[in-house]
Design a protein around this motif. Structure first.
Motif, PDB file in Angstrom:
ATOM      1  N   GLN A   1       1.485 -11.145  15.165  1.00 60.94           N
ATOM      2  CA  GLN A   1       0.771 -12.645  14.948  1.00 60.94           C
ATOM      3  C   GLN A   1       0.254 -12.487  13.602  1.00 60.94           C
ATOM      4  N   LEU A   2       0.590 -12.399  12.873  1.00 60.44           N
ATOM      5  CA  LEU A   2       0.190 -11.537  11.435  1.00 60.44           C
ATOM      6  C   LEU A   2       1.135 -11.766  10.680  1.00 60.44           C
ATOM      7  N   ALA A   3       2.798 -12.253  11.108  1.00 60.09           N
ATOM      8  CA  ALA A   3       4.087 -11.645  10.615  1.00 60.09           C
ATOM      9  C   ALA A   3       4.296 -10.768   9.728  1.00 60.09           C
ATOM     10  N   CYS A   4       3.418 -10.356   9.653  1.00 61.98           N
ATOM     11  CA  CYS A   4       3.311  -9.006   8.697  1.00 61.98           C
ATOM     12  C   CYS A   4       3.941  -7.516   9.037  1.00 61.98           C
ATOM     13  N   SER A   5       4.767  -6.804   8.846  1.00 65.77           N
ATOM     14  CA  SER A   5       4.889  -5.249   9.112  1.00 65.77           C
ATOM     15  C   SER A   5       3.777  -3.700   7.771  1.00 65.77           C
ATOM     16  N   GLU A   6       4.212  -4.566   7.101  1.00 69.94           N
ATOM     17  CA  GLU A   6       3.628  -3.452   6.212  1.00 69.94           C
ATOM     18  C   GLU A   6       3.496  -4.402   4.880  1.00 69.94           C
ATOM     19  N   LEU A   7       2.749  -3.903   4.612  1.00 68.67           N
ATOM     20  CA  LEU A   7       1.642  -4.646   2.954  1.00 68.67           C
ATOM     21  C   LEU A   7       1.553  -3.124   2.112  1.00 68.67           C
ATOM     22  N   THR A   8       1.057  -3.125   0.820  1.00 73.59           N
ATOM     23  CA  THR A   8      -0.144  -2.122   0.560  1.00 73.59           C
ATOM     24  C   THR A   8      -1.332  -2.849  -0.595  1.00 73.59           C
ATOM     25  N   LEU A   9      -1.955  -2.424  -0.646  1.00 71.95           N
ATOM     26  CA  LEU A   9      -3.821  -3.088  -1.345  1.00 71.95           C
ATOM     27  C   LEU A   9      -3.786  -1.572  -2.592  1.00 71.95           C
ATOM     28  N   ASN A  10      -4.079  -1.925  -3.161  1.00 70.18           N
ATOM     29  CA  ASN A  10      -4.901  -1.353  -4.364  1.00 70.18           C
ATOM     30  C   ASN A  10      -6.363  -0.612  -3.247  1.00 70.18           C
ATOM     31  N   ASP A  11      -6.649   0.253  -3.884  1.00 72.76           N
ATOM     32  CA  ASP A  11      -7.957   1.096  -3.741  1.00 72.76           C
ATOM     33  C   ASP A  11      -9.467   0.691  -4.378  1.00 72.76           C
TER      34      ASP A  11
END
Lengths: 82, 167
Positions: free
Chosen positions: A13-23
């Protein structure tokens, strides 16, 4: 940095398996959800499904669970193995 | 046999978890549980297979996805909980991933114990908890009127209710 991974129907649904975020300003799972929901209406809708499960560092946790830099956060639908 | 296994984890000296694409042999698994194990008189095994029907739909195959790392951790925790409740010997859990056809084996749980009660109960407990705690997801391929579609399975309330009976 926080690594975020998605599985199964959610990943599609998101067309995304992983990503990174700054905290910055992220202290809990709920904060991660909020940050991702800001991406678009689609992300907001998918991530606010009542049945969504979350994990931190491979342990299932609820929305109030703390998250810190270096953690791996996962979101996924209820499990259906076996 | 080790060549077939993609990811074997020894949770302790008497428990083993394997997440693998390859099929498994019930006979081989029972032999391993029994090998050099004179203390346990009971061996209880469960095998789950792909059904041809689900919710009234005709299923042609399944694809299984999991969360590497968390799967092993979740199963290890379940086995540890079972060991705390019952006096059990060896435990083996196999779960297959990838595409599986009708009738193929999906999951195996084998438990040994001195007497049958512990192995029966622990086996059912491990399977019930695997159903609701281990991060696996099934996607069904359904064929109806010569049309094929794919859909992710929804979790069942009955599985949650069954797991809760142990708490």
């Amino acid at each position: 940095m926080i690594k975020v991974v998605f599985f199964a129907k959610l990943r599609e649904q998101l067309a995304c398996s992983e990503l990174t975020l700054n905290d910055d300003n992220i202290a809990t799972i709920a904060d991660v959800k909020q940050r991702l929901s800001d991406k678009s209406a689609q992300w907001q809708q998918v991530l606010n499904s009542g049945s969504l499960l979350s994990a931190v560092n491979h342990d299932m946790v609820d929305s109030s669970h703390p998250v810190k830099s270096g953690d791996e956060v996962a979101f996924f639908p209820p499990v259906t193995g076996g | 046999m080790s060549a077939k296994i993609s990811n074997v984890i020894n949770t302790d000296s008497t428990a083993e978890i394997s997440i693998q694409n390859a099929d498994f042999s019930l006979g081989d698994e029972v032999a391993l549980l029994e090998h050099d194990n004179a203390t346990d008189g009971a061996v209880v095994t469960f095998t789950g297979r792909v059904r041809n029907q689900n919710n009234g739909n005709s299923v042609s195959s399944l694809t299984l996805e999991h969360y590497p790392g968390m799967t092993e951790k979740a199963l290890t925790k379940i086995i540890t909980q079972a060991r705390a409740r019952w006096n059990i010997g060896r435990v083996k859990v196999i779960h297959r991933i990838g595409e599986l056809q009708i009738g193929e084996q999906i999951v195996f749980v084998g438990v040994t114990s001195k007497h049958r009660h512990d192995a029966f109960a622990a086996n059912e407990f491990i399977m019930d908890y695997l159903k609701v705690k281990a991060p696996f997801w099934k996607k069904e391929r359904i064929t109806e009127n010569k049309k094929t579609s794919e859909q992710w399975l929804d979790a069942k309330d009955s599985d949650n209710n069954k797991a809760q009976t142990w708490s």
